[in-house]
Design an enzyme around this catalytic site. Sequence first.
Site, PDB file in Angstrom:
ATOM      1  N   CYS A 172      43.239  34.340 -22.265  1.00  0.00           N
ATOM      2  CA  CYS A 172      43.759  35.271 -21.287  1.00  0.00           C
ATOM      3  C   CYS A 172      43.709  34.636 -19.912  1.00  0.00           C
ATOM      4  CB  CYS A 172      42.938  36.564 -21.303  1.00  0.00           C
ATOM      5  SG  CYS A 172      42.788  37.317 -22.943  1.00  0.00           S
ATOM      6  N   ILE A 214      44.773  37.994 -29.320  1.00  0.00           N
ATOM      7  CA  ILE A 214      44.583  37.047 -30.417  1.00  0.00           C
ATOM      8  C   ILE A 214      43.714  37.654 -31.515  1.00  0.00           C
ATOM      9  CG2 ILE A 214      43.698  34.769 -31.063  1.00  0.00           C
ATOM     10  CD1 ILE A 214      46.085  34.575 -29.229  1.00  0.00           C
ATOM     11  N   ASN A 219      37.986  35.080 -20.466  1.00  0.00           N
ATOM     12  CA  ASN A 219      39.121  34.304 -20.971  1.00  0.00           C
ATOM     13  C   ASN A 219      38.596  33.302 -21.976  1.00  0.00           C
ATOM     14  OD1 ASN A 219      41.306  32.504 -21.291  1.00  0.00           O
ATOM     15  ND2 ASN A 219      40.753  31.399 -19.423  1.00  0.00           N
ATOM     16  N   GLY A 220      39.112  33.314 -23.204  1.00  0.00           N
ATOM     17  CA  GLY A 220      38.710  32.302 -24.168  1.00  0.00           C
ATOM     18  C   GLY A 220      38.599  32.823 -25.582  1.00  0.00           C
ATOM     19  N   ASP A 231      35.489  39.307 -29.966  1.00  0.00           N
ATOM     20  CA  ASP A 231      34.392  38.447 -29.535  1.00  0.00           C
ATOM     21  C   ASP A 231      33.846  38.874 -28.175  1.00  0.00           C
ATOM     22  OD1 ASP A 231      36.754  37.694 -28.298  1.00  0.00           O
ATOM     23  OD2 ASP A 231      36.426  35.539 -28.472  1.00  0.00           O
ATOM     24  N   SER A 236      44.830  21.539 -31.746  1.00  0.00           N
ATOM     25  CA  SER A 236      45.235  20.200 -31.317  1.00  0.00           C
ATOM     26  C   SER A 236      44.188  19.173 -31.739  1.00  0.00           C
ATOM     27  CB  SER A 236      45.420  20.161 -29.794  1.00  0.00           C
ATOM     28  OG  SER A 236      44.181  19.959 -29.139  1.00  0.00           O
ATOM     29  N   GLY A 237      44.557  17.912 -31.665  1.00  0.00           N
ATOM     30  CA  GLY A 237      43.636  16.832 -31.999  1.00  0.00           C
ATOM     31  C   GLY A 237      42.969  16.226 -30.782  1.00  0.00           C
TER      32      GLY A 237
END
Length: 650
Positions: A2, A55, A78-79, A105, A378-379
């Site tokens: 967010c 999410i 945010n997260g 969460d 992602s890597g």
Amino acid sequence: MCGIAGFWRPSGLGPSDKDILTSMTDRIIRRGPDASGAWFDQEKGVAFGHRRLSIIDLSEAGAQPMASANGRFIITYNGEIYNFEDIRQQLRVEGHHFEWRGHSDTEVILAGIMSWGVERTLKALNGMFAFALWDRQTGQLTIARDRMGEKPLYYGWTGHGPHRALLFASDLAALRAYPEFEPETAPESVGLLLRYGHIPDPHCIYRNISKLRPGAAMTFDAEGREQFSAYWDTIDEYVSAQANPFAGSPEDAVDELERLLTQAVQRQSVADVPLGTFLSGGVDSSAVTALLQASSSSPIKTFSIGFTVKEYDESPHARAVAEHLGTDHHEMIVSPSEAQAVIPSLPSYYSEPFADSSQVPTYLVSKMAREVVTVALSGDAGDEMFAGYNRHIHAHKTWPAISRIPRPVRLASKYMIEAISPNGWDQVDRRLLGGKMSGLGEKLHKTANILASRDGDSVYQGLLSINQNVAELAVGSVEYDGFEGRDIARLAKLSLTDQMMAKDCIHYLPGDILTKVDRAAMAVSLETRVPMLDVDVMRFAWSLPVDIKLAHGVTKWPLREVLYRHVPRKLIERPKHGFGIPIHVWLRGPLREWAEDLLSFPENGQYFNMKQVNKIWNDHLSGRRNFQHKIWPILMFAAWEKSNLSNANQ
């Protein structure tokens, strides 16, 4: 994922402050387009704003700002916390019982703070986050940021007397919406941008505004006094891990890495919305994709972009990996004109001037992925965790050999190399080697800088710096190294390679890599997750001896071996290729007019020695030198400054 914004004016709130907060959160709507929220304490002067990208727990039970069950704490956050269910279970085991309103969460963070306090809760969180917390009982404001700096958090005081206020936000655009905010550019930060291509924390492009350090919290009491605390210190963690190194065989290390990384990927695949992975076809993204696909009963969604310019197109490699793994692969081939069209918009996507040109393809792949999913793994961080950069090889092999050569001899060799321009060396390559040594000239000139180094620290600084001599370009530059507030001397007992990797995790990873991905993805409201930064993976990676990470002279050896259990070696093994675009060529062609317009921007003279800048620009245009890395930060700053001035005058 967010966006947060808010302020605290100890003298109390006024009738216009609700509109001010709305204006601040409206500026970061891309970070959270699904919903907005606000919370106010009129008497105490607190205003918390939130923009939501839904999410987990898409219901109203997950809306923010959120109050704790007992009403004492208010959070805007945010997260994503990947172990929130584990924390919920731990609270239950310890006898802390809650009537859960939902399954977000955010609610678990608040429950942890109610039960354990802020510090223990922060240490328990495994995830990415930035939040502001108001304690109604003590009248204290606390802001905190995740361990490695995946999520941004800016803060600082503005105004005077009764109008003095503490501002915080995920993005500087929100701070600029505060009426009394005075955006004054910090010259020292311009110097940092020129040297590194980014502005490392705690520095910010604006005076009196800071980026909160990763792994830290800052508490402000009722009188506005600040108390800094670090719940995580990368140096402590790295030194501790090296003091207790992994004792198994290299094969045991591969087994353990596969177990831990699989666990991390599974943790980070929890979402109530569609999820996929970025797939470049390189080691890191392929490993994350392979482990996620191995854990899934159906094809996962993968995303890659390619370019019509063949030497920059890695899409065939990504496609081959996707076909082998059986993913639902999505691919977009981008023309130079499509990539160039993104560049003028970059200042609106990045809070501060940012000059890693791979921001362009990162934005493009994020934009494509967002059309299909809301979350992408992602890597990133594989290079920093497992010794993937050329500088790590240089530290392990090249520098120990070079350092034994007397420095006068090395300096003489440096001058001999530099006597021929990079373009001249490239001509030698074409005539004698058939062009097999791509970019030979620039590589040799970079090697010349290593030859001149006095010690390992100067080797690292030289390899990390894109401009060695900032003073020749910046007006009144004050030099910082980007490690302020860290006791770097404690790394001295480690091998030079480990010192470099630890410094990468403090400086380059949060300042460049994670910033690049977060801002590009948030520009299109896409959440990105980084399994390599799972706490257990990091601690394990730091415990591995360098001889395992660089076994057989190969970078990231254990990570490669994990990948080769899922993907044939022949699909992966090829020279390392950055996620780049031919900016140097475009600046001489289709971007020339845009660049020269920015270089003529009158305000540039406040920050740059324009006589020297114009000389570098003309040398670049002539083709004698590739000065992309010197010019690009100047152009990104000028574009950012021009955009901000334009917005301020509207």
